[in-house]
Design an enzyme around this catalytic site. Structure first.
Site, PDB file in Angstrom:
ATOM      1  NE  ARG A 266      -3.757  -2.474   2.191  1.00  0.00           N
ATOM      2  CZ  ARG A 266      -4.599  -2.956   2.891  1.00  0.00           C
ATOM      3  NH1 ARG A 266      -4.855  -2.043   3.912  1.00  0.00           N
ATOM      4  NH2 ARG A 266      -5.266  -4.252   2.651  1.00  0.00           N
ATOM      5  NE  ARG A 281      -1.000   4.868   9.016  1.00  0.00           N
ATOM      6  CZ  ARG A 281      -2.369   4.456   8.562  1.00  0.00           C
ATOM      7  NH1 ARG A 281      -2.714   4.231   7.349  1.00  0.00           N
ATOM      8  NH2 ARG A 281      -3.402   4.694   9.936  1.00  0.00           N
ATOM      9  CD  GLU A 353      -9.388  -1.194  10.116  1.00  0.00           C
ATOM     10  OE1 GLU A 353      -9.339  -0.152  10.121  1.00  0.00           O
ATOM     11  OE2 GLU A 353      -9.589  -2.298   9.075  1.00  0.00           O
ATOM     12  CB  SER A 356     -11.757  -4.944   7.597  1.00  0.00           C
ATOM     13  OG  SER A 356     -12.639  -4.110   7.071  1.00  0.00           O
ATOM     14  NE  ARG A 395      -2.538  -1.210  11.641  1.00  0.00           N
ATOM     15  CZ  ARG A 395      -3.535  -0.601  10.951  1.00  0.00           C
ATOM     16  NH1 ARG A 395      -4.707  -0.938  11.033  1.00  0.00           N
ATOM     17  NH2 ARG A 395      -3.161   0.520  10.144  1.00  0.00           N
TER      18      ARG A 395
END
Length: 430
Positions: A266, A281, A353, A356, A395
């Site tokens: 990403r 991140r 998070e 998802s 994470r």
RNA sequence: GGAACGGUGGCAGAGCGGACAAAUGCACCCGCCUUGAAAGCGGGAGGCUCAAAAGGCCCGGGGGUUCGAAUCCCUCCCGUUCCGCCA
């Protein structure tokens, strides 16, 4: 894509549903699509009538030729030739309109599920379960950010990652690297009871990245390998969703359950300077994704199942977590309904998070052209797709370092991971 | 990267300018036959668009030639085989 036919039969319902997302430009796009669609249909009728005439004349020519009536054939040919000119012009207009309509349609988001909660931003996402596994209080030894612990233990070396690849890349070393790999293997093994393991390409074509909804709108979020016209995948969702692209599946094949470990890339455009430390991140990370291609009726149950599977992994890792539902204003454009799993990280004092899970109704499948055939029924139907992160490494890795940090500074490795870490029970500094 | 040969319905495979949505076989569905099944016989059945009918579109994608293209030409993509290179 949503079904264009909805714009013709249920325009008001579409408007009302899309208004719940709170994005005014979407309503403008819908108006544009309706106008283009109306023009296109008129043009189609006109063009088809002309074609029918040309086809008919051509057949006459064949007959006349065989009958030796060359003069008459010549006359019909002339008439047909003239019509052909007009037909070509109409076709050019048609192509232009169709491209415009497709472009607009590709940018119109999915219709939210009736039960998706209304809301304007992530602040409105309701917590629907938890916190679970939350201790009454955290010890001081747990209030240490994972990047500090990781540095002391020598298991994270982001400085050298930056030297090699630039900012926003991470590098794990020793048991830190082993932990990252262990999490993936654990996640795959835990879902092997029902999901077929796939090792897909991590570079894909433009068409593949468009099918999931990542293009054309979010081109800035993906790395492009322009010379070869390929893109790096942001998630295994991308290749897995397109696995059956362009195919017609038998009802009996559904639900198709697939899972894959892949690296994920990403660009994080717009995130420069955020979460620069540690593992929160990065441009590249590892993730295990679980995905289903299903009938519409199978989907609600599958959605719950996927959430349950993601939850089971986090619970097995003995981490505190909660589940939130995503409200209409915060939902991704392709999503019909979605849930996030968040893990509490005491060192950062933040809910992270980590998973998802989403149901896309037929939005992605229409783009990818994944259809299925019902037994005893004519025709085909667009499938539904659902997917979720079984486990996203960074994470969870960070949360383990913070939650399982011991007073002596070592980190306890959860039981379930030890078989994947050559039996290691903890990570301690040398 | 070079060369040769290919890409047609669920699969296999014919067709190579004019009634071709496309032979044939296998698989599939419905009848008949049979106690039941198989075999055999008869029949049916592609996808997309349109509310539907009519019509239109679809023989890898795109473009061209022609009154007319699965069929001829160009181009791109993909596959197979051989050569080269390589983990």
């Amino acid at each position: 894509m949503i079904d264009v036919r909805l714009l013709r039969t249920d325009l008001d319902a579409v408007r009302t549903a899309q208004a719940r997302r709170g994005k005014p430009d979407v309503l403008a796009q819908i108006d544009a699509a309706v106008a283009l669609d109306t023009k296109l249909r008129d043009l189609t009728a006109e063009r088809d009538a002309l074609r029918a005439r040309v086809n008919d004349l051509s057949k006459q020519v064949g007959g006349l030729r065989k009958a030796g009536k060359n003069d008459e054939a010549e006359a019909v040919m002339n008439e047909s030739r003239a019509l052909g000119e007009t037909e070509r012009q109409l076709q050019a207009d048609f192509d232009g309109l169709q491209a415009q309509l497709r472009d607009v349609m590709l940018r119109i988001p999915n219709i939210p599920h009736v039960d998706a909660p209304n809301g304007g931003s992530d602040a409105d996402n309701p917590v629907i379960k938890g916190p679970v596994n939350m201790p009454a209080a955290f010890g001081d030894h747990q209030r240490v950010p994972h990047w500090e612990t990781a540095t002391v233990l020598g298991i994270l070396d982001n400085e050298r990652a930056t030297k090699i690849a630039g900012a926003m890349f991470t590098m794990q070393r020793g048991l830190g690297a082993t932990l990252a790999r262990a999490l993936c293997q654990f996640a795959l093994d835990q879902n092997a009871d029902a999901f077929e393991e796939i090792r897909p390409p991590s570079l894909v074509t433009t068409a593949t990245l468009t099918a999931t909804g990542h293009l054309p709108k979010f081109a800035d979020d993906a790395f492009a390998i322009e010379r070869d016209d390929l893109w790096t995948i942001p998630t295994a969702e991308v290749p897995l969703t397109s696995l059956y692209a362009g195919e017609v599946l038998d009802e009996a094949q559904l639900p198709a359950r697939l899972m894959a470990y892949t690296p994920c890339y990403r660009r994080e455009a717009g995130s420069a300077g955020r979460d620069t430390r540690g593992m929160l991140r990065a441009h590249e990370f590892d993730k295990v994704e679980i995905l289903a291609i299903a009938t519409p009726e199978q989907s609600p149950t599958l959605l719950q199942e996927l959430v349950g599977r993601a939850e089971a992994l986090i619970a097995a890792l003995e981490l505190p977590y909660r589940i939130i539902e995503i409200c209409t204003g915060d939902m991704g454009g392709s999503h019909h309904r979605s849930f996030d799993l968040e893990v509490y990280a005491p060192g950062c004092d933040a809910w992270l998070e980590v998973s998802s899970v989403s149901w896309f109704s037929d939005y992605q499948a229409r783009r990818a052209d994944i259809r299925f055939k019902r037994h005893g029924q004519k025709g085909t139907e667009i499938a539904n797709t659902l997917n979720g992160s079984a486990l996203a490494v960074p994470r969870v890795w960070a949360a383990i370092l913070e939650n399982h940090r011991q007073p002596d500074g070592s980190v306890r490795i959860p039981e379930v991971l030890r078989p994947y870490m050559r039996g290691a029970a903890s990570m301690a500094s040398k």
